[in-house]
Motif scaffolding. Structure first.
Motif, PDB file in Angstrom:
ATOM      1  N   ALA A  22       0.819  -1.208   0.000  1.00 12.48           N
ATOM      2  CA  ALA A  22       0.000   0.000   0.000  1.00 12.48           C
ATOM      3  C   ALA A  22       0.854   1.259   0.000  1.00 12.48           C
ATOM      4  O   ALA A  22       0.400   2.322  -0.450  1.00 12.48           O
ATOM      5  N   ALA A  23       2.090   1.155   0.502  1.00 12.17           N
ATOM      6  CA  ALA A  23       2.946   2.340   0.565  1.00 12.17           C
ATOM      7  C   ALA A  23       3.421   2.790  -0.809  1.00 12.17           C
ATOM      8  O   ALA A  23       3.732   3.966  -1.001  1.00 12.17           O
ATOM      9  N   VAL A  24       3.475   1.886  -1.776  1.00 10.01           N
ATOM     10  CA  VAL A  24       4.066   2.205  -3.080  1.00 10.01           C
ATOM     11  C   VAL A  24       3.337   3.350  -3.782  1.00 10.01           C
ATOM     12  O   VAL A  24       3.971   4.355  -4.167  1.00 10.01           O
ATOM     13  N   PRO A  25       2.017   3.279  -4.014  1.00  9.65           N
ATOM     14  CA  PRO A  25       1.360   4.400  -4.697  1.00  9.65           C
ATOM     15  C   PRO A  25       1.390   5.688  -3.890  1.00  9.65           C
ATOM     16  O   PRO A  25       1.447   6.780  -4.471  1.00  9.65           O
ATOM     17  N   LEU A  26       1.364   5.593  -2.567  1.00 12.47           N
ATOM     18  CA  LEU A  26       1.420   6.802  -1.750  1.00 12.47           C
ATOM     19  C   LEU A  26       2.781   7.473  -1.865  1.00 12.47           C
ATOM     20  O   LEU A  26       2.868   8.700  -2.004  1.00 12.47           O
ATOM     21  N   VAL A  27       3.843   6.680  -1.812  1.00  7.39           N
ATOM     22  CA  VAL A  27       5.189   7.249  -1.950  1.00  7.39           C
ATOM     23  C   VAL A  27       5.388   7.809  -3.360  1.00  7.39           C
ATOM     24  O   VAL A  27       6.027   8.860  -3.534  1.00  7.39           O
ATOM     25  N   LYS A  28       4.827   7.131  -4.356  1.00  8.52           N
ATOM     26  CA  LYS A  28       4.924   7.639  -5.718  1.00  8.52           C
ATOM     27  C   LYS A  28       4.317   9.029  -5.831  1.00  8.52           C
ATOM     28  O   LYS A  28       4.908   9.937  -6.442  1.00  8.52           O
ATOM     29  N   GLU A  29       3.150   9.217  -5.222  1.00 13.38           N
ATOM     30  CA  GLU A  29       2.499  10.528  -5.276  1.00 13.38           C
ATOM     31  C   GLU A  29       3.283  11.557  -4.478  1.00 13.38           C
ATOM     32  O   GLU A  29       3.429  12.704  -4.906  1.00 13.38           O
ATOM     33  N   LEU A  30       3.803  11.167  -3.324  1.00 13.71           N
ATOM     34  CA  LEU A  30       4.609  12.092  -2.522  1.00 13.71           C
ATOM     35  C   LEU A  30       5.867  12.519  -3.262  1.00 13.71           C
ATOM     36  O   LEU A  30       6.298  13.677  -3.174  1.00 13.71           O
ATOM     37  N   LEU A  31       6.481  11.594  -4.004  1.00 12.52           N
ATOM     38  CA  LEU A  31       7.648  11.956  -4.809  1.00 12.52           C
ATOM     39  C   LEU A  31       7.285  12.981  -5.872  1.00 12.52           C
ATOM     40  O   LEU A  31       8.039  13.932  -6.131  1.00 12.52           O
ATOM     41  N   GLU A  32       6.128  12.802  -6.501  1.00 10.29           N
ATOM     42  CA  GLU A  32       5.689  13.754  -7.520  1.00 10.29           C
ATOM     43  C   GLU A  32       5.371  15.109  -6.905  1.00 10.29           C
ATOM     44  O   GLU A  32       5.429  16.135  -7.588  1.00 10.29           O
ATOM     45  N   MET A  33       5.027  15.127  -5.624  1.00  5.95           N
ATOM     46  CA  MET A  33       4.732  16.376  -4.928  1.00  5.95           C
ATOM     47  C   MET A  33       5.980  17.074  -4.411  1.00  5.95           C
ATOM     48  O   MET A  33       5.910  18.197  -3.933  1.00  5.95           O
ATOM     49  N   GLY A  34       7.110  16.390  -4.465  1.00 14.03           N
ATOM     50  CA  GLY A  34       8.346  17.024  -4.037  1.00 14.03           C
ATOM     51  C   GLY A  34       9.091  16.332  -2.923  1.00 14.03           C
ATOM     52  O   GLY A  34      10.071  16.868  -2.392  1.00 14.03           O
ATOM     53  N   MET A  35       8.660  15.135  -2.539  1.00  5.94           N
ATOM     54  CA  MET A  35       9.378  14.395  -1.502  1.00  5.94           C
ATOM     55  C   MET A  35      10.772  14.017  -2.003  1.00  5.94           C
ATOM     56  O   MET A  35      10.939  13.595  -3.141  1.00  5.94           O
ATOM     57  N   ALA A  36      11.778  14.167  -1.150  1.00  4.83           N
ATOM     58  CA  ALA A  36      13.145  13.826  -1.529  1.00  4.83           C
ATOM     59  C   ALA A  36      13.272  12.317  -1.734  1.00  4.83           C
ATOM     60  O   ALA A  36      12.685  11.535  -0.975  1.00  4.83           O
ATOM     61  N   PRO A  37      14.031  11.861  -2.736  1.00  2.16           N
ATOM     62  CA  PRO A  37      14.194  10.415  -2.966  1.00  2.16           C
ATOM     63  C   PRO A  37      14.707   9.670  -1.747  1.00  2.16           C
ATOM     64  O   PRO A  37      14.256   8.564  -1.446  1.00  2.16           O
ATOM     65  N   GLY A  38      15.665  10.265  -1.036  1.00  4.25           N
ATOM     66  CA  GLY A  38      16.201   9.617   0.155  1.00  4.25           C
ATOM     67  C   GLY A  38      15.157   9.474   1.245  1.00  4.25           C
ATOM     68  O   GLY A  38      15.123   8.460   1.961  1.00  4.25           O
ATOM     69  N   ALA A  39      14.285  10.476   1.367  1.00  4.00           N
ATOM     70  CA  ALA A  39      13.215  10.404   2.358  1.00  4.00           C
ATOM     71  C   ALA A  39      12.225   9.309   2.001  1.00  4.00           C
ATOM     72  O   ALA A  39      11.691   8.619   2.876  1.00  4.00           O
ATOM     73  N   ALA A  40      11.967   9.126   0.706  1.00  3.34           N
ATOM     74  CA  ALA A  40      11.064   8.061   0.262  1.00  3.34           C
ATOM     75  C   ALA A  40      11.624   6.692   0.618  1.00  3.34           C
ATOM     76  O   ALA A  40      10.904   5.805   1.096  1.00  3.34           O
ATOM     77  N   MET A  41      12.923   6.514   0.403  1.00  5.62           N
ATOM     78  CA  MET A  41      13.553   5.232   0.720  1.00  5.62           C
ATOM     79  C   MET A  41      13.537   4.975   2.220  1.00  5.62           C
ATOM     80  O   MET A  41      13.193   3.868   2.672  1.00  5.62           O
ATOM     81  N   SER A  42      13.882   5.966   3.016  1.00  3.60           N
ATOM     82  CA  SER A  42      13.904   5.772   4.468  1.00  3.60           C
ATOM     83  C   SER A  42      12.505   5.539   5.014  1.00  3.60           C
ATOM     84  O   SER A  42      12.316   4.753   5.946  1.00  3.60           O
ATOM     85  N   PHE A  43      11.513   6.198   4.428  1.00  2.01           N
ATOM     86  CA  PHE A  43      10.115   6.001   4.839  1.00  2.01           C
ATOM     87  C   PHE A  43       9.689   4.552   4.639  1.00  2.01           C
ATOM     88  O   PHE A  43       9.119   3.914   5.535  1.00  2.01           O
ATOM     89  N   MET A  44       9.988   4.001   3.465  1.00  2.00           N
ATOM     90  CA  MET A  44       9.554   2.640   3.158  1.00  2.00           C
ATOM     91  C   MET A  44      10.304   1.602   3.980  1.00  2.00           C
ATOM     92  O   MET A  44       9.729   0.584   4.405  1.00  2.00           O
ATOM     93  N   LEU A  45      11.581   1.831   4.243  1.00  2.00           N
ATOM     94  CA  LEU A  45      12.373   0.858   4.987  1.00  2.00           C
ATOM     95  C   LEU A  45      12.025   0.862   6.471  1.00  2.00           C
ATOM     96  O   LEU A  45      11.796  -0.198   7.070  1.00  2.00           O
ATOM     97  N   ALA A  46      11.983   2.042   7.075  1.00  2.00           N
ATOM     98  CA  ALA A  46      11.668   2.112   8.504  1.00  2.00           C
ATOM     99  C   ALA A  46      10.254   1.604   8.765  1.00  2.00           C
ATOM    100  O   ALA A  46      10.006   0.881   9.736  1.00  2.00           O
ATOM    101  N   GLY A  47       9.323   1.977   7.889  1.00  2.00           N
ATOM    102  CA  GLY A  47       7.952   1.523   8.070  1.00  2.00           C
ATOM    103  C   GLY A  47       7.780   0.044   7.838  1.00  2.00           C
ATOM    104  O   GLY A  47       6.953  -0.600   8.488  1.00  2.00           O
ATOM    105  N   GLY A  48       8.556  -0.525   6.910  1.00  2.00           N
ATOM    106  CA  GLY A  48       8.437  -1.950   6.627  1.00  2.00           C
ATOM    107  C   GLY A  48       8.802  -2.816   7.818  1.00  2.00           C
ATOM    108  O   GLY A  48       8.175  -3.851   8.075  1.00  2.00           O
ATOM    109  N   VAL A  49       9.817  -2.395   8.578  1.00  2.00           N
ATOM    110  CA  VAL A  49      10.235  -3.169   9.740  1.00  2.00           C
ATOM    111  C   VAL A  49       9.258  -3.010  10.900  1.00  2.00           C
ATOM    112  O   VAL A  49       9.039  -3.933  11.673  1.00  2.00           O
TER     113      VAL A  49
END
Length: 341
Positions: A274-301
């Motif tokens: 479920a995080a994938v489409p949300l992160v995709k939209e956040l990236l298009e809105m201006g989220m930093a790539p590194g923040a997207a990666m850290s968001f998905m990794l920390a949340g996954g654990v």
């Protein structure tokens, strides 16, 4: 004699939280934004349609691994020297599509026979971060480069947790780490989980064909319900979350957006799909790539199924170390991906 019979009312079918949340979102849109109702439905349907090839591959891949018993190969990662076990556990942790019910008896069995906590920690951390199905969905939404980078990050964080536990095993944090002596078994009803040899030509056995069919159906429903919810949230988010706010809070360079991504991801995460489409939209809105990666990794654990598997078997201080390793690793991976992307 008193009448001991009771008339039971109708039993309503049990609805999962994901489907219920989707219905609530649709009802709210219909009530407060009726002109946007059909555009929201259309957006969600088209997004699911575009993701369908990746969903299909994910469903078939997971069903094949389950039907063949390929997960049984993982037990061999926990044999031999401790260093070897840590490396193999981190490497193999993301290859098997464990359900939350299977992780607990598998890990309990390993701990019961004396597998070192360091190797278990490496597996525990890398396992929820990536598997074949998640790779397919992530590649479809965020690109193969991001998905592949997440694979390496998952292995790297597993190694951090494994070697960190090995180095600190004589400290108070890891002394007497288990809640109680693990018992082999669990909710899946297995006495020796993952002890059989894989059967690659599973279609010759009726029981394995049934496993393939049931696993494919279960995972198709699982992916459909969570991705439907994610795309509905995305449709609403596009209308109501200003891109400038996302860019201001989670955009830009440096470590701060990456730290925020990790700290926000831990409590707010739904799951890796479920995080994938949300992160995709956040990236298009201006989220930093590194923040997207850290968001998905920390949340996954820290997502509920992964966290329960750890909490059920170890004491709170070890659970805190598990989250700490994940946080450190997610920040480092975010910095690395931010420098590359």
């Amino acid at each position: 004699m008193a009448d001991t019979t009771q008339t039971q009312g109708p039993r309503w079918p049990k609805i999962s939280a994901a489907w219920l949340a989707s219905l609530v979102i649709l009802a709210a849109v219909a009530l407060f934004e009726w002109p946007e109702f059909w555009p929201t439905v259309s957006f969600t349907f088209n997004a699911l349609l575009n993701t369908a090839p990746f969903i299909l591959f994910a469903v078939l891949a997971v069903a094949y691994l389950k039907a063949t018993g390929a997960e049984n190969l993982l037990a061999k990662a926990f044999e031999g020297r401790e260093l070897r076990m840590i490396v193999l556990a981190a490497l193999l942790g993301g290859l098997s599509p464990f359900c939350s019910c299977e992780v607990i008896p598998f890990i309990a069995a390993l701990l019961a026979v004396g597998a070192p906590l360091s190797a278990v920690m490496a597996f525990w951390i890398s396992s929820p971060l990536m598997d074949p199905a998640m790779y397919s969905i992530t590649a479809g939404g965020l690109g193969f480069e991001f998905a592949t980078a997440k694979v390496f990050a998952a292995i790297g964080i597993g190694l951090i947790g494994g070697f960190g536990t090995m180095l600190l095993k004589n400290t108070p944090v890891f002394t007497d780490p288990l809640r109680e002596k693990p018992q082999v078994g669990g909710c899946c009803g297995v006495k020796n989980p993952f002890s059989e040899k894989p059967v690659w030509k599973f279609w010759n056995e009726a029981e394995r064909v049934d496993t393939f069919r049931s696993t494919a159906l279960t995972n198709a429903v699982f992916l459909l319900k969570w991705l439907t919810l994610a795309y509905l949230i995305e449709a609403v988010m596009i209308r109501h979350v200003p891109a400038s706010m996302v860019a201001q809070v989670l955009g830009g360079e440096g470590i701060m957006p990456i730290l925020l991504g990790s700290f926000v991801g831990m409590p707010a995460y739904l799951n890796g799909y479920a995080a994938v489409p949300l992160v995709k939209e956040l990236l298009e809105m201006g989220m930093a790539p590194g923040a997207a990666m850290s968001f998905m990794l920390a949340g996954g654990v820290s997502c509920i199924p992964a966290a329960i598997a750890v909490w059920a078997l170890v004491k709170p201080r070890v659970f805190a170390a598990y989250l700490g390793f994940a946080l450190i690793g997610s920040v480092l991976a975010g910095l690395a991906w931010g420098a590359i992307a």
